[in-house]
Design a protein around this motif. Structure first.
Motif, PDB file in Angstrom:
ATOM      1  N   VAL A  40       1.306  11.732  -0.334  1.00 39.61           N
ATOM      2  CA  VAL A  40       0.794  10.774  -1.326  1.00 39.61           C
ATOM      3  C   VAL A  40       0.413  11.510  -2.614  1.00 39.61           C
ATOM      4  N   ARG A  41      -0.175  12.694  -2.500  1.00 39.97           N
ATOM      5  CA  ARG A  41      -0.476  13.479  -3.714  1.00 39.97           C
ATOM      6  C   ARG A  41       0.814  13.830  -4.461  1.00 39.97           C
ATOM      7  N   SER A  42       1.848  14.169  -3.718  1.00 37.00           N
ATOM      8  CA  SER A  42       3.141  14.493  -4.336  1.00 37.00           C
ATOM      9  C   SER A  42       3.740  13.272  -5.022  1.00 37.00           C
ATOM     10  N   LEU A  43       3.585  12.099  -4.403  1.00 39.32           N
ATOM     11  CA  LEU A  43       4.059  10.850  -5.005  1.00 39.32           C
ATOM     12  C   LEU A  43       3.445  10.658  -6.383  1.00 39.32           C
ATOM     13  N   TYR A  44       2.123  10.804  -6.474  1.00 38.43           N
ATOM     14  CA  TYR A  44       1.459  10.576  -7.761  1.00 38.43           C
ATOM     15  C   TYR A  44       1.692  11.726  -8.739  1.00 38.43           C
ATOM     16  N   ASN A  45       1.973  12.913  -8.242  1.00 39.67           N
ATOM     17  CA  ASN A  45       2.391  14.003  -9.110  1.00 39.67           C
ATOM     18  C   ASN A  45       3.712  13.644  -9.779  1.00 39.67           C
ATOM     19  N   ALA A  46       4.641  13.105  -9.005  1.00 42.75           N
ATOM     20  CA  ALA A  46       5.942  12.702  -9.563  1.00 42.75           C
ATOM     21  C   ALA A  46       5.762  11.588 -10.590  1.00 42.75           C
ATOM     22  N   ILE A  47       4.884  10.638 -10.308  1.00 44.65           N
ATOM     23  CA  ILE A  47       4.648   9.533 -11.252  1.00 44.65           C
ATOM     24  C   ILE A  47       4.035  10.075 -12.536  1.00 44.65           C
ATOM     25  N   ASN A  48       3.054  10.963 -12.427  1.00 41.18           N
ATOM     26  CA  ASN A  48       2.453  11.552 -13.630  1.00 41.18           C
ATOM     27  C   ASN A  48       3.463  12.319 -14.452  1.00 41.18           C
ATOM     28  N   ARG A  49       4.416  12.960 -13.790  1.00 43.75           N
ATOM     29  CA  ARG A  49       5.450  13.721 -14.484  1.00 43.75           C
ATOM     30  C   ARG A  49       6.617  12.834 -14.931  1.00 43.75           C
ATOM     31  N   LYS A  50       6.514  11.532 -14.639  1.00 48.33           N
ATOM     32  CA  LYS A  50       7.548  10.547 -14.995  1.00 48.33           C
ATOM     33  C   LYS A  50       8.874  10.853 -14.298  1.00 48.33           C
ATOM     34  N   GLU A  51       8.781  11.407 -13.092  1.00 52.01           N
ATOM     35  CA  GLU A  51       9.943  11.707 -12.260  1.00 52.01           C
ATOM     36  C   GLU A  51      10.073  10.606 -11.202  1.00 52.01           C
ATOM     37  N   TYR A  52      10.481   9.445 -11.669  1.00 53.39           N
ATOM     38  CA  TYR A  52      10.464   8.256 -10.813  1.00 53.39           C
ATOM     39  C   TYR A  52      11.479   8.325  -9.678  1.00 53.39           C
ATOM     40  N   ALA A  53      12.596   8.997  -9.862  1.00 55.51           N
ATOM     41  CA  ALA A  53      13.561   9.135  -8.767  1.00 55.51           C
ATOM     42  C   ALA A  53      12.950   9.957  -7.638  1.00 55.51           C
ATOM     43  N   ARG A  54      12.225  11.015  -7.989  1.00 58.51           N
ATOM     44  CA  ARG A  54      11.556  11.823  -6.964  1.00 58.51           C
ATOM     45  C   ARG A  54      10.488  10.995  -6.261  1.00 58.51           C
ATOM     46  N   ALA A  55       9.689  10.252  -7.022  1.00 55.30           N
ATOM     47  CA  ALA A  55       8.646   9.407  -6.427  1.00 55.30           C
ATOM     48  C   ALA A  55       9.270   8.385  -5.478  1.00 55.30           C
ATOM     49  N   TYR A  56      10.332   7.760  -5.914  1.00 50.86           N
ATOM     50  CA  TYR A  56      11.016   6.742  -5.100  1.00 50.86           C
ATOM     51  C   TYR A  56      11.575   7.356  -3.820  1.00 50.86           C
ATOM     52  N   GLY A  57      12.010   8.593  -3.901  1.00 49.72           N
ATOM     53  CA  GLY A  57      12.583   9.280  -2.757  1.00 49.72           C
ATOM     54  C   GLY A  57      11.583   9.580  -1.649  1.00 49.72           C
ATOM     55  N   TYR A  58      10.291   9.493  -1.934  1.00 45.24           N
ATOM     56  CA  TYR A  58       9.280   9.725  -0.906  1.00 45.24           C
ATOM     57  C   TYR A  58       9.153   8.544   0.058  1.00 45.24           C
ATOM     58  N   PHE A  59       9.742   7.427  -0.298  1.00 41.11           N
ATOM     59  CA  PHE A  59       9.669   6.246   0.564  1.00 41.11           C
ATOM     60  C   PHE A  59      10.800   6.278   1.578  1.00 41.11           C
ATOM     61  N   GLY A  60      10.517   5.805   2.791  1.00 40.78           N
ATOM     62  CA  GLY A  60      11.512   5.778   3.858  1.00 40.78           C
ATOM     63  C   GLY A  60      12.630   4.790   3.573  1.00 40.78           C
ATOM     64  N   ASP A  61      13.504   4.647   4.536  1.00 36.46           N
ATOM     65  CA  ASP A  61      14.678   3.782   4.377  1.00 36.46           C
ATOM     66  C   ASP A  61      14.326   2.337   4.050  1.00 36.46           C
ATOM     67  N   ALA A  62      13.198   1.854   4.539  1.00 32.09           N
ATOM     68  CA  ALA A  62      12.821   0.452   4.325  1.00 32.09           C
ATOM     69  C   ALA A  62      12.486   0.166   2.861  1.00 32.09           C
ATOM     70  N   LYS A  63      12.142   1.188   2.093  1.00 23.92           N
ATOM     71  CA  LYS A  63      11.775   1.056   0.678  1.00 23.92           C
ATOM     72  C   LYS A  63      10.844  -0.143   0.448  1.00 23.92           C
ATOM     73  N   PRO A  64       9.576  -0.041   0.889  1.00 23.47           N
ATOM     74  CA  PRO A  64       8.640  -1.150   0.721  1.00 23.47           C
ATOM     75  C   PRO A  64       8.345  -1.475  -0.737  1.00 23.47           C
ATOM     76  N   VAL A  65       8.868  -0.676  -1.652  1.00 21.33           N
ATOM     77  CA  VAL A  65       8.612  -0.887  -3.071  1.00 21.33           C
ATOM     78  C   VAL A  65       9.767  -1.580  -3.781  1.00 21.33           C
ATOM     79  N   GLY A  66      10.798  -2.001  -3.064  1.00 13.38           N
ATOM     80  CA  GLY A  66      11.930  -2.690  -3.676  1.00 13.38           C
ATOM     81  C   GLY A  66      12.962  -1.722  -4.236  1.00 13.38           C
ATOM     82  N   GLU A  67      13.779  -2.234  -5.127  1.00 13.68           N
ATOM     83  CA  GLU A  67      14.857  -1.442  -5.730  1.00 13.68           C
ATOM     84  C   GLU A  67      14.298  -0.440  -6.740  1.00 13.68           C
ATOM     85  N   PHE A  68      15.044   0.628  -6.969  1.00  8.55           N
ATOM     86  CA  PHE A  68      14.587   1.707  -7.842  1.00  8.55           C
ATOM     87  C   PHE A  68      14.245   1.224  -9.246  1.00  8.55           C
TER      88      PHE A  68
END
Length: 163
Positions: A40-68
């Motif tokens: 989770v810390r890595s997720l928010y590190n990616a968001i702060n760095r505006k690396e949204y593909a990396r942040a999105y990649g932390y989610f499993g196959d179900a992608k509870p956050v929808g499409e990229f």
């Protein structure tokens, strides 16, 4: 060829690139998937760095956050995020290890608007001794955040439950 008509678009692109680059340069890169809290810390590190593909990649196959695209667009006005993590609980079930991670989020948006969120992430890893290549580290299985009252310290929920 008109040089003036080329220079302005090029300068605009370079300016946009340098803004993202400054965010990345000033915030150290963190990619730690060794446990649920680190993920989770890595997720928010990616968001702060505006690396949204990396942040999105932390989610499993179900992608509870929808499409990229929708995920990335959700952070369009976000300038910075701060995460606080509460008491993580871990349990094993059916060959997997689950980590329930309670969080409080402070989001600073453009024009200085501050919002707080509270909720839980559930991260999962297939028991490492049972995996075969390619190895799959912890991934976020579920995410539930609701808007909350600040300050951030008061927004951390008690204990979250793993599935």
């Amino acid at each position: 060829m008109r040089i003036g008509s080329i220079v302005l678009p090029v300068l605009a692109i370079l300016s946009a690139l340098s803004t993202g680059g400054r965010a990345q340069e000033s915030i150290p890169y963190v990619d730690d998937r060794s446990d649920g809290a680190a993920l989770v810390r890595s997720l928010y590190n990616a968001i702060n760095r505006k690396e949204y593909a990396r942040a999105y990649g932390y989610f499993g196959d179900a992608k509870p956050v929808g499409e990229f695209k929708a995920f990335a667009d959700g952070y369009a006005k976000t300038e910075a995020v701060e995460v606080r993590i509460g008491e993580v609980t871990t349990e094993g079930a059916a060959g997997s290890i689950y980590a329930a991670v309670p969080v409080a989020i402070k989001s600073v948006e453009q024009e200085g608007r501050i919002r707080f969120f509270s909720g839980c992430y559930v991260a999962r890893i297939i028991n490492p001794s049972l995996q075969v290549p390619p190895f799959t580290p912890y991934q976020i299985e579920t995410a539930r955040l609701d808007e909350a009252e600040g300050p951030i310290e008061k927004a951390i929920p008690g204990v979250c439950n793993a599935p």
